[in-house]
Design a protein around this motif. Structure first.
Motif, PDB file in Angstrom:
ATOM      1  N   ILE A  89       0.858  -1.184   0.000  1.00 40.35           N
ATOM      2  CA  ILE A  89       0.000   0.000   0.000  1.00 40.35           C
ATOM      3  C   ILE A  89       0.894   1.234   0.000  1.00 40.35           C
ATOM      4  N   ALA A  90       0.681   2.103  -0.976  1.00 39.58           N
ATOM      5  CA  ALA A  90       1.496   3.314  -1.084  1.00 39.58           C
ATOM      6  C   ALA A  90       1.066   4.306  -0.015  1.00 39.58           C
ATOM      7  N   GLY A  91       1.977   4.638   0.875  1.00 38.49           N
ATOM      8  CA  GLY A  91       1.671   5.533   1.982  1.00 38.49           C
ATOM      9  C   GLY A  91       2.068   6.965   1.710  1.00 38.49           C
ATOM     10  N   SER A  92       2.570   7.636   2.723  1.00 40.24           N
ATOM     11  CA  SER A  92       2.808   9.081   2.666  1.00 40.24           C
ATOM     12  C   SER A  92       4.069   9.427   1.882  1.00 40.24           C
ATOM     13  N   THR A  93       4.047  10.605   1.276  1.00 42.78           N
ATOM     14  CA  THR A  93       5.194  11.112   0.519  1.00 42.78           C
ATOM     15  C   THR A  93       5.903  12.259   1.231  1.00 42.78           C
ATOM     16  N   LEU A  94       5.223  12.886   2.190  1.00 47.73           N
ATOM     17  CA  LEU A  94       5.739  14.060   2.894  1.00 47.73           C
ATOM     18  C   LEU A  94       5.323  13.999   4.356  1.00 47.73           C
ATOM     19  N   PRO A  95       6.052  14.649   5.252  1.00 48.16           N
ATOM     20  CA  PRO A  95       5.584  14.769   6.628  1.00 48.16           C
ATOM     21  C   PRO A  95       4.355  15.659   6.714  1.00 48.16           C
ATOM     22  N   LEU A  96       3.679  15.636   7.842  1.00 45.75           N
ATOM     23  CA  LEU A  96       2.460  16.429   8.015  1.00 45.75           C
ATOM     24  C   LEU A  96       2.715  17.916   7.863  1.00 45.75           C
TER      25      LEU A  96
END
Length: 316
Positions: A63-70
Motif C-alpha cells: 500500500i502506497a503511503g505518505s510522501t511528505l511529513p504532516l
C-alpha cells in the motif's frame, strides 16, 4: 500466528525486518504500507514489492503511503546510508511507476475491517502514514489490536540530532499524535535498538545458509550498511537492527524486552529540541494507564535477540 501490517520506509534495516517477517513461521504478514523516509515513497514501495517477489509472496499487498511529513516540508533522504535506491548496492529490476500518485488507504481499512481486533501494526519508519490513517478513519483504526513503533530515544542521544531519533525527527507532529492517541501502543526506542547489532561475522554465517533469492540479498545490503556505519560511528562492531527489533518485540517473546509505562510526548516545534521524545523517568513517578500511555522498552536481552535472528534468518 501473529497477523502483522508493517509500515516501513524500505531502506536496509526495514528490508531486514521485512525479510524476517516473511521468514518467521509464526508471522502472517498481511500487508506492507510503504512511505517516505530512508528513501522516497515510490522507491520504498518498489523495494518492498521487490522483496515480496523474491519471497514468492506477491499475494501480500503493498500500500502506497505518505510522501511528505504532516508539515509539508520536503523530506531529506539518506543515500549515503541506504544507497541511491534504498537497498545498498542493489538496484531492483522493477519500476516505481505502479506506486506513483497512488496514495490510497482504502485497502488498509478493508484489511483492518476484515480482521477486527486481530491485526498488529508495526511501524518502523516515519509515523506519517499511521497518523494519516488515524486522521482519516479513527473508527476503523480502533479495530487494530495493538501498535508497535520503532522510534524515539530516552535518556540517550539521538542519531540525527543531539536529542532526536530519525523516525520521530522525520515527522515529529505525526509521532506526537500517535504517541498520545493510539491505544495499545508499545515504543521500541533507539536506546534499546542501537545494541541490536549484527556483526560482519554473524552476517557471513547467515550467508553460508542463504539458499533462497530472499536470503541472498542479506549479505550485500548489510555489508553496504556496515561500511556506512563505519563512517557514522567508527569502530562500531556491527549494524544496529533498529527495525528488526521492533518486529521481534511484536512477537512478545518472554524475557526478550523489559518495559516501563510512560506518557510520551514528542517536541514538534521547530528549534533545537525538534523531534525530542519526552517521558518522565524521575524516581518515584508512577506508571501511567489508559490512552496516551505507552509501554516503552527499557532493555533487551541481546543474547536472546541474536539467537532468535540467527534461527529465523538461516531457516531452509
Amino acid at each position: 500466528m501473529k497477523k502483522i501490517i508493517l509500515f516501513a520506509d524500505t531502506g536496509i534495516d526495514d528490508a531486514i525486518a521485512l525479510i524476517y517477517a516473511l521468514t518467521h513461521p509464526e508471522i502472517d504478514l498481511t500487508a506492507v504500507v510503504a512511505g517516505y523516509g530512508n528513501t522516497d515513497r515510490d522507491r520504498s514501495a518498489r523495494n518492498a514489492a521487490y522483496l515480496l517477489k523474491l519471497a514468492g509472496r506477491t499475494d501480500i499487498p503493498v500500500i502506497a503511503g505518505s510522501t511528505l511529513p504532516l508539515s509539508g516540508e520536503t523530506p531529506v533522504f539518506f543515500p549515503e546510508i541506504h544507497g541511491e535506491e534504498g537497498l545498498g548496492p542493489i538496484s531492483p529490476p522493477m519500476s516505481q511507476e505502479p506506486f506513483q500518485r497512488r496514495t490510497n488507504f482504502t485497502k488498509l481499512f478493508q484489511l483492518i475491517k476484515q480482521h477486527p481486533d486481530e491485526l498488529t501494526i508495526v511501524t518502523v519508519g516515519r509515523c506519517t502514514s499511521l497518523a494519516i490513517a488515524w486522521y482519516l478513519s479513527p473508527e476503523v483504526m480502533k479495530l487494530v489490536k495493538e501498535t508497535y513503533i520503532m522510534g524515539g530515544a530516552f535518556l540517550e542521544p539521538g542519531n540525527v540530532t543531539e536529542v532526536a531519533e530519525a523516525n520521530f525527527y522525520g515527522d515529529p507532529q505525526a509521532a506526537d499524535f500517535v504517541c498520545q492517541n493510539a491505544p495499545g501502543l508499545t515504543i521500541i526506542p533507539l536506546n534499546v535498538t542501537r545494541d541490536a547489532l549484527l556483526t560482519p561475522a554473524l552476517v557471513d554465517f547467515i550467508d553460508t545458509r542463504a539458499d533462497t533469492p530472499l536470503q541472498q540479498v542479506i549479505k550485500p545490503i548489510l555489508d553496504f550498511y556496515y561500511e556506512a556505519y563505519q563512517q557514522l560511528e567508527p569502530g562500531i562492531e556491527g549494524t544496529p537492527q533498529h527495525d528488526l527489533a521492533a518486529v521481534i518485540a511484536a512477537l512478545e517473546i518472554p524475557g526478550m524486552f523489559s518495559y516501563v509505562s510512560k506518557q510520551v510526548k514528542v517536541e514538534d516545534e521547530d528549534g533545537y529540541a525538534e523531534g525530542l521524545s519526552i517521558a518522565d523517568f524521575r524516581p518515584g513517578v508512577e506508571e501511567c494507564t489508559g490512552t496516551g500511555c505507552a509501554r516503552v522498552a527499557a532493555s533487551m536481552d541481546i543474547g536472546a535477540f541474536t539467537a532468535n535472528v540467527l534461527d529465523i534468518l538461516t531457516r531452509d
